[in-house]
Design a protein around this motif. Structure first.
Motif, PDB file in Angstrom:
ATOM      1  N   ARG A   1       0.816  -1.211   0.000  1.00  0.00           N
ATOM      2  CA  ARG A   1       0.000   0.000   0.000  1.00  0.00           C
ATOM      3  C   ARG A   1       0.853   1.266   0.000  1.00  0.00           C
ATOM      4  O   ARG A   1       0.409   2.318  -0.457  1.00  0.00           O
ATOM      5  CB  ARG A   1      -0.949   0.016   1.196  1.00  0.00           C
TER       6      ARG A   1
ATOM      7  N   TYR B   1       5.254   2.006  -3.307  1.00  0.00           N
ATOM      8  CA  TYR B   1       5.506   2.879  -4.461  1.00  0.00           C
ATOM      9  C   TYR B   1       5.497   4.347  -4.039  1.00  0.00           C
ATOM     10  O   TYR B   1       6.199   5.172  -4.630  1.00  0.00           O
ATOM     11  CB  TYR B   1       4.471   2.625  -5.557  1.00  0.00           C
ATOM     12  N   ALA B   2       4.729   4.685  -3.003  1.00  0.00           N
ATOM     13  CA  ALA B   2       4.777   6.046  -2.467  1.00  0.00           C
ATOM     14  C   ALA B   2       6.166   6.338  -1.909  1.00  0.00           C
ATOM     15  O   ALA B   2       6.670   7.461  -2.014  1.00  0.00           O
ATOM     16  CB  ALA B   2       3.713   6.220  -1.388  1.00  0.00           C
TER      17      ALA B   2
ATOM     18  N   HIS C   1       6.444   7.563  -6.477  1.00  0.00           N
ATOM     19  CA  HIS C   1       5.703   7.217  -7.691  1.00  0.00           C
ATOM     20  C   HIS C   1       6.539   7.461  -8.949  1.00  0.00           C
ATOM     21  O   HIS C   1       6.029   7.896  -9.982  1.00  0.00           O
ATOM     22  CB  HIS C   1       4.391   8.013  -7.759  1.00  0.00           C
TER      23      HIS C   1
ATOM     24  N   SER D   1       2.786  -2.794  -5.863  1.00  0.00           N
ATOM     25  CA  SER D   1       2.382  -1.469  -5.402  1.00  0.00           C
ATOM     26  C   SER D   1       2.306  -0.498  -6.571  1.00  0.00           C
ATOM     27  O   SER D   1       1.360   0.298  -6.682  1.00  0.00           O
ATOM     28  CB  SER D   1       3.372  -0.961  -4.355  1.00  0.00           C
TER      29      SER D   1
ATOM     30  N   HIS E   1      -1.045   1.241  -8.211  1.00  0.00           N
ATOM     31  CA  HIS E   1      -1.098   2.699  -8.335  1.00  0.00           C
ATOM     32  C   HIS E   1      -1.593   3.107  -9.719  1.00  0.00           C
ATOM     33  O   HIS E   1      -2.475   3.963  -9.852  1.00  0.00           O
ATOM     34  CB  HIS E   1       0.290   3.294  -8.082  1.00  0.00           C
ATOM     35  N   TYR E   2      -1.026   2.491 -10.750  1.00  0.00           N
ATOM     36  CA  TYR E   2      -1.410   2.874 -12.113  1.00  0.00           C
ATOM     37  C   TYR E   2      -2.791   2.347 -12.492  1.00  0.00           C
ATOM     38  O   TYR E   2      -3.394   2.826 -13.448  1.00  0.00           O
ATOM     39  CB  TYR E   2      -0.343   2.400 -13.107  1.00  0.00           C
TER      40      TYR E   2
ATOM     41  N   GLY F   1      -3.816   2.361  -5.819  1.00  0.00           N
ATOM     42  CA  GLY F   1      -2.641   2.446  -4.965  1.00  0.00           C
ATOM     43  C   GLY F   1      -2.954   3.117  -3.647  1.00  0.00           C
ATOM     44  O   GLY F   1      -3.933   3.854  -3.506  1.00  0.00           O
ATOM     45  N   ALA F   2      -2.092   2.901  -2.652  1.00  0.00           N
ATOM     46  CA  ALA F   2      -2.207   3.517  -1.321  1.00  0.00           C
ATOM     47  C   ALA F   2      -3.616   3.380  -0.761  1.00  0.00           C
ATOM     48  O   ALA F   2      -4.185   4.326  -0.231  1.00  0.00           O
ATOM     49  CB  ALA F   2      -1.802   4.989  -1.381  1.00  0.00           C
TER      50      ALA F   2
ATOM     51  N   THR G   1      -8.659   5.340  -0.878  1.00  0.00           N
ATOM     52  CA  THR G   1      -7.539   5.297  -1.809  1.00  0.00           C
ATOM     53  C   THR G   1      -7.035   6.717  -1.988  1.00  0.00           C
ATOM     54  O   THR G   1      -7.818   7.622  -2.306  1.00  0.00           O
ATOM     55  CB  THR G   1      -7.949   4.713  -3.168  1.00  0.00           C
TER      56      THR G   1
ATOM     57  N   SER H   1      -4.624   9.804  -3.581  1.00  0.00           N
ATOM     58  CA  SER H   1      -3.969  10.270  -4.795  1.00  0.00           C
ATOM     59  C   SER H   1      -2.499  10.520  -4.532  1.00  0.00           C
ATOM     60  O   SER H   1      -2.072  10.712  -3.400  1.00  0.00           O
ATOM     61  CB  SER H   1      -4.631  11.557  -5.299  1.00  0.00           C
ATOM     62  N   ARG H   2      -1.720  10.573  -5.613  1.00  0.00           N
ATOM     63  CA  ARG H   2      -0.334  10.959  -5.474  1.00  0.00           C
ATOM     64  C   ARG H   2      -0.288  12.433  -5.092  1.00  0.00           C
ATOM     65  O   ARG H   2      -1.193  13.209  -5.397  1.00  0.00           O
ATOM     66  CB  ARG H   2       0.448  10.716  -6.760  1.00  0.00           C
TER      67      ARG H   2
END
Length: 405
Positions: free
Chosen positions: A290, A293-294, A298, A378, A382-383, A387-388, A394, A396-397
């Motif tokens: 989760r 990737y953060a 990203h 992860s 995200h894509y 993600g997260a 969920t 956002s970036r």
């Protein structure tokens, strides 16, 4: 030209390539062993403490979302803190649907101890994670009491009766603005034994604890389950507003504090334990993926570099032993074996800290491979727009949310 000459040349080149890759992996382990802040040692515990003449006041802020399953094992430990100064607990119910708030009130009535306030801030606005919105609300409630310190702790964290006293004494003696302890995670199931100690080991490798506490050092990190924060520093660093969209909020908090000249200390815990179970691989997979990737902001290039680095450092040594032994290449097999032994040796202290059998140390490459897959997953999630994700939300970036300045 002798028969099969080109093939022999190709085989020799392949052998040389295997050897050189293995040598690079071995060199990486030599650096990790000696040059990465001795991250593998587990002796970074609370710094020397000195009891203050007058104990400062503390407000404990506990963000909680659907935590009814773990709250009976954690909240009473906070209420029972043996703290000589003034202290109280604020539990912020972050939109729970399982009766977390009512359960907390019932536990307070049953166990007594420190005063407890239970409140809810409502749904977080755009640009905020739910946890940090709850923390912001809790800090707002606490500020009305004028505390000198804030203890930010998760709803699944149990504290020994002297935990708060020890944290405050360490902060006062060392002049730290943040004193954070990485809670001892639960290790009971087979998958927890394989994955959990490695999780802490990898974290310490990224953020060597010795570097974090050093004056002037740029390395910054904290462990979100247990963060003692000076209230004045929280205002100066604009915590949590400055990090409102952070999924990995503990590291972001430490960076914000260091960014305004504050001092941070992080180490392993003796009196702080997580009571949340992760019995299956799927539970652990979600915990890691989760936010993995953060952690890489990203960034696809950072993802590729991380995958390549994990493969070089953790997967090449055992692969070199197998390839070298199968192909009669003693040099490659030996270099791989030495790297593997160093790797396992650096993992032994963490296994001892968690009370796990030492034969798990050579299995670290397998666990690293799992982490590699979790990190890739992860990014994939995200894509796909998932993600997260955590407890029904969920995020956002960071560059996809509005900046409120």
């Amino acid at each position: 030209m002798p028969p099969h000459g080109p093939r022999r040349v190709g085989q020799t080149a392949a052998v040389n390539a295997y050897l050189w890759i293995t040598v690079v992996s071995l060199a990486a382990w030599a650096w990790l062993l000696l040059g990465q802040g001795f991250f593998w040692r587990t002796d970074v515990r609370l710094p020397p403490r000195r009891e203050p003449e007058a104990w400062p006041s503390v407000c404990v802020v506990v963000p909680a979302r659907d935590e009814a399953a773990v709250l009976p094992d954690s909240l009473p430990s906070l209420l029972a803190q043996d703290y000589p100064g003034r202290a109280e607990v604020f539990l912020v119910d972050d939109g729970s649907t399982d009766g977390t708030g009512e359960l907390a009130r019932g536990l307070s009535r049953r166990h007594g101890g420190l005063p407890l306030t239970v409140d809810s801030p409502g749904e977080p606005p755009a640009g905020w994670t739910g946890k940090l919105w709850a923390v912001r609300y809790g800090i707002g409630l606490a500020r009305a009491r004028g505390p000198e310190y804030l203890l930010l702790t998760d709803a699944d964290i149990a504290h020994a009766p002297d935990s708060l006293r020890e944290l405050v004494a360490a902060a006062e003696a060392g002049g730290f603005d943040v004193v954070s302890q990485m809670a001892r995670l639960r290790v009971a199931s087979l998958w927890e034994r394989l994955v959990v100690p490695a999780f802490v080991y990898f974290f310490a490798q990224l953020y060597p604890f010795r570097w974090i506490g050093r004056k002037g050092a740029r390395t910054a990190a904290a462990a979100g389950g247990c963060v003692l924060l000076r209230a004045g520093m929280a205002e100066k660093a604009r915590i949590p507003d400055a990090i409102r969209h952070a999924v990995i909020d503990d590291v972001a908090l430490a960076r914000a504090v260091k960014g305004v000249g504050g001092r941070v200390w992080l180490g392993l815990a003796d009196r702080v334990d997580s009571v949340r179970p992760y019995p299956g691989l799927g539970d652990l997979w979600r915990m890691v993926s989760r936010s993995a990737y953060a952690q890489l902001r990203h960034n696809p290039l950072l993802l590729l570099g991380t995958v390549a680095g994990l493969a070089l450092v953790y997967l090449v040594p055992p692969a070199a032993v197998v390839v070298g032994a199968a192909g009669g290449d003693a040099a490659t097999a030996l270099a791989g074996a030495v790297a593997w032994v160093v790797m396992a040796g650096t993992y032994l202290p963490m296994l001892r800290y968690y009370g796990q059998p030492l034969w798990l140390a050579p299995l670290l490459p397998f666990t690293a491979f799992l982490y590699l897959l979790m990190t890739v997953d992860s990014a994939v999630q995200h894509y796909r727009g998932r993600g997260a994700a955590w407890k029904g939300r969920t995020y956002s970036r960071p560059d996809a949310v509005p900046d409120e300045g």
